[in-house]
Design a protein around this motif. Structure first.
Motif, short mmCIF file in Angstrom:
data_model
loop_
_atom_site.label_atom_id
_atom_site.label_comp_id
_atom_site.label_asym_id
_atom_site.label_seq_id
_atom_site.Cartn_x
_atom_site.Cartn_y
_atom_site.Cartn_z
N LEU A 251 0.83 -1.21 0.00
CA LEU A 251 0.00 0.00 0.00
C LEU A 251 0.86 1.25 0.00
CD1 LEU A 251 -2.97 -0.77 2.44
CD2 LEU A 251 -3.09 -0.34 -0.02
N ARG A 252 1.94 1.23 0.76
CA ARG A 252 2.83 2.40 0.81
C ARG A 252 3.33 2.75 -0.58
NH1 ARG A 252 7.84 3.73 0.50
NH2 ARG A 252 8.53 1.59 0.24
N THR A 253 3.77 1.75 -1.34
CA THR A 253 4.29 2.03 -2.68
C THR A 253 3.19 2.56 -3.59
OG1 THR A 253 3.93 -0.29 -3.31
CG2 THR A 253 6.12 0.31 -2.49
N ARG A 254 1.98 2.06 -3.43
CA ARG A 254 0.89 2.57 -4.27
C ARG A 254 0.52 3.99 -3.91
NH1 ARG A 254 1.03 -2.55 -4.78
NH2 ARG A 254 0.04 -3.63 -6.54
N PHE A 255 0.56 4.32 -2.63
CA PHE A 255 0.29 5.70 -2.23
C PHE A 255 1.31 6.67 -2.83
CE2 PHE A 255 -1.99 4.52 2.02
CZ PHE A 255 -2.99 3.90 1.28
N GLU A 256 2.50 6.16 -3.12
CA GLU A 256 3.57 6.99 -3.65
C GLU A 256 3.60 7.03 -5.17
OE1 GLU A 256 6.95 5.25 -1.75
OE2 GLU A 256 6.70 6.39 0.11
N TRP A 257 2.67 6.34 -5.83
CA TRP A 257 2.65 6.31 -7.29
C TRP A 257 2.37 7.68 -7.89
CZ3 TRP A 257 -0.64 1.29 -8.48
CH2 TRP A 257 0.20 0.17 -8.42
N GLY A 258 1.52 8.45 -7.26
CA GLY A 258 1.10 9.72 -7.84
C GLY A 258 1.89 10.89 -7.29
N LEU A 259 1.18 11.87 -6.74
CA LEU A 259 1.81 13.07 -6.20
C LEU A 259 1.54 13.15 -4.71
CD1 LEU A 259 3.29 15.79 -6.70
CD2 LEU A 259 1.02 16.82 -7.00
N ILE A 260 2.60 13.42 -3.93
CA ILE A 260 2.49 13.61 -2.50
C ILE A 260 2.81 15.06 -2.19
CG2 ILE A 260 3.37 12.93 -0.23
CD1 ILE A 260 4.10 10.23 -1.41
N VAL A 261 1.89 15.75 -1.52
CA VAL A 261 2.10 17.16 -1.17
C VAL A 261 1.80 17.35 0.31
CG1 VAL A 261 1.64 18.09 -3.47
CG2 VAL A 261 -0.26 17.73 -1.89
N ASP A 262 2.50 18.27 0.93
CA ASP A 262 2.28 18.50 2.35
C ASP A 262 1.65 19.86 2.60
OD1 ASP A 262 4.61 19.90 1.65
OD2 ASP A 262 5.34 19.88 3.70
N VAL A 263 0.95 19.96 3.72
CA VAL A 263 0.38 21.21 4.19
C VAL A 263 1.06 21.53 5.51
CG1 VAL A 263 -1.72 22.42 4.90
CG2 VAL A 263 -1.83 20.69 3.10
#
Length: 448
Positions: A251-263
Motif C-alpha cells: 500500500l505504501r508504494t501505491r500511495f507513492e505512485w502519484g503526487l504527495i504534497v504537504d500542508v
C-alpha cells in the motif's frame, strides 16, 4: 476513465457509424448519462417527446454500442425528470461530502505553506485522473487537509455531476468493513461493490487503516481496481506514507505512485489572512492590531485560528465588549495558557542545549566530525528537532550545514532504533526534551 460520462462518449462515437451526425445532434442532444448499474445503462432525458422517440427507435443502437464496448448485453433505461429526481435522492447518501460553500477552493486561504497542495487539489478537481493519481495530502491536524478534500469533491460535483464520488474517513472505512463481515458475505460483497463503482474515491485520514489487516487487504484490491480502470483516488494523512507505521509495503508504494504534497503550519502573513477571511465571513472587520495579536499567539493550527475568531465574536455579542486587544486577550486566555504549555524552542536552541549536554560546541554538532560523541549528539538533535518542531527533513538538513534529507532520515531511524533497544539512551533523550521545555518555558512566559 471508465466513468459513465466517458462510456457515453464512446457509445455516441460507436453510433456515428450507423447514424448520421444530424440524427445524433437532433435526438441525443438532451440525453445525459446517469449511471451504470449491473447490466443496465441509465440515461436521463427531460424532453418527453424525444425520450419516447429514443426508446422506440434508438434503444437497439445504444445496446449494440454497449455490447461492442463491453462484450456483453445491456438493458437501457431512460428516466424522465421525476424518475431522475428520485434516482438522485436515492443516490445522494453515497456522496458523503459537505457541499456547503464553506468548503471550496475560493474559501481556502492560500499561502506559501499550502500553495502546492491547493494547486494540486485544484488540478485534480478540474481534470480527474489526468494529472495526479493518486493525490496524497499530508500534514498535521487542523491545517486544511479536509477542507481541500471537500473542495475537490464539491468542484468535481459541479464540473462532472454524473461522476459517482465517495468520501469516507479511514476509521469509518475500517468500521464499515467489520460490520459487513459480521453481517455476512452478501454485505461484504455489497460494500466491495459500492467502493469499486466510484469514479472518485476520497479517503480522509487514511493512516487509520494501518495495522488493520483485513481493511488493508480490502483497500489494496479496491485501490488496484479503481486505479487500473482510470478512476481518481485522493487520500489525506497526518504523515507521509513512509512514516505510517504498520502500513503494508504494497500500500505504501501505491500511495507513492502519484503526487504527495504537504500542508505546513501557516506563516504570519497567511495567519492574518485567515483571520481576516473568517471575520469577513461572519460580517465583521478586525482592527489590524487585533488580527496581528491573534496571529502572533496562535501559530500552528488553522482550526484554532478560526475558533479564536468565533470566541472573540461571542465576547462582543454576548458581553457587549468592544473588539479591541483587551477583549481578544480575555477571549484567548485558555489558548495563551495552552500555547505557553506547548512552547517549542527553535532548532538553534535545541542544537545549543544538546551540545551542552554532550559537552560539545554547536559547531561540532552541526559540522562534519565523525567522533562518536559528536555523531550521537547530532542524531539526537535531529531527532528532537523533528519531534518538537514543524521543520521538514530538508529544513532540518539545512540546520546541519546543508545535509540532504536522506542523511536526516538515516539519523532519525538510527535514533529510533537505538531508543527501542537501549532504555538508558531513550531515558536520556526524553530527559533532554523535558529539560528543554522546562528551561525555555520560563522565557516564553516572560515574553507573554
Amino acid at each position: 476513465m471508465n466513468s459513465v460520462a466517458d462510456v457515453w462518449e464512446n457509445v455516441l462515437t460507436q453510433m456515428r457509424g450507423a447514424l448520421s451526425d444530424t440524427t445524433i445532434n437532433t435526438w441525443f442532444d438532451e440525453l445525459d448519462p446517469v449511471d451504470i448499474q449491473g447490466n443496465t445503462l441509465i440515461l436521463h432525458c427531460g424532453n418527453s417527446f424525444k425520450r419516447g422517440y429514443i426508446k422506440s427507435l434508438f434503444t437497439e443502437n445504444i445496446q449494440d454500442a454497449m455490447k461492442n464496448l463491453f462484450s456483453r448485453s445491456f438493458e437501457v433505461q431512460v428516466l424522465d425528470d421525476e424518475e431522475y429526481r428520485k434516482f438522485q435522492g436515492k443516490d445522494a447518501d453515497t456522496f458523503g461530502v459537505h457541499t456547503s460553500e464553506r468548503f471550496t477552493f475560493d474559501t481556502f486561504v492560500v499561502g506559501p505553506s499550502n500553495k502546492l497542495a491547493w494547486a494540486a487539489s485544484k488540478s485534480v478537481a478540474m481534470y480527474p485522473t489526468r494529472n495526479y493519481n493518486p493525490l496524497l495530502i499530508y500534514g498535521e491536524s487542523g491545517l486544511g487537509k479536509t477542507h481541500l478534500i471537500y473542495a475537490i469533491a464539491n468542484e468535481i460535483h459541479q464540473n462532472f455531476p454524473r461522476y459517482h464520488t465517495i468520501y469516507v474517513k479511514g476509521d469509518e472505512l475500517a468500521n464499515e468493513l467489520v460490520d459487513a463481515i459480521q453481517a455476512g458475505r452478501t454485505a461484504t460483497a455489497e460494500m466491495r461493490d459500492k467502493y469499486r463503482k466510484a469514479d472518485v474515491l476520497l479517503v480522509d485520514d487514511v493512516q487509520f487503516i494501518a495495522g488493520k489487516k483485513q481493511t488493508q487487504e480490502e483497500f489494496f484490491h479496491t485501490f488496484n481496481s479503481l486505479y487500473e480502470s482510470g478512476r481518481q483516488i485522493v487520500l489525506t494523512s497526518d504523515r507521509p506514507p513512509h512514516e505510517i507505521t504498520l502500513l503494508e509495503e504494497r500500500l505504501r508504494t501505491r500511495f507513492e505512485w502519484g503526487l504527495i504534497v504537504d500542508v505546513e503550519p501557516p506563516d504570519f502573513e497567511t495567519r492574518v489572512a485567515i483571520i481576516r477571511s473568517k471575520a469577513a465571513s461572519l460580517g465583521i472587520t478586525f482592527p489590524d492590531t487585533v488580527s496581528s495579536y491573534i496571529a502572533e499567539n496562535v501559530t500552528s493550527n488553522v482550526r484554532q485560528l478560526e475558533g479564536t475568531v468565533n470566541k472573540v465574536l461571542a465576547y462582543r455579542d454576548l458581553l457587549n465588549d468592544h473588539t479591541d486587544k483587551a477583549t481578544v486577550r480575555r477571549a484567548m486566555q485558555d489558548i495563551l495558557k495552552q500555547t505557553t504549555a506547548e512552547y517549542v524552542p527553535t532548532p538553534q536552541a535545541i542544537i545549543q542545549y544538546v551540545s551542552h549536554c554532550y559537552d560539545l560546541t554547536p559547531d561540532v554538532v552541526t559540522g562534519q566530525s565523525r567522533n562518536r560523541s559528536a555523531a550521537t549528539a547530532r542524531q539526537v538533535a535531529m531527532y528532537l528537532i523533528r519531534n518538537m518542531t514543524n521543520l521538514s527533513q530538508d529544513e532540518i538538513g539545512q540546520c546541519f550545514n546543508g545535509r540532504d534529507h536522506s542523511t536526516v532520515i538515516y539519523s532519525l531511524r538510527q535514533t529510533e532504533i537505538r531508543m527501542r533497544q537501549d532504555p538508558a539512551f531513550a531515558d536520556t533523550v526524553r530527559e533532554i526534551k523535558t529539560n528543554l521545555l522546562s528551561e525555555f518555558d520560563a522565557e516564553r512566559q516572560n515574553a507573554l
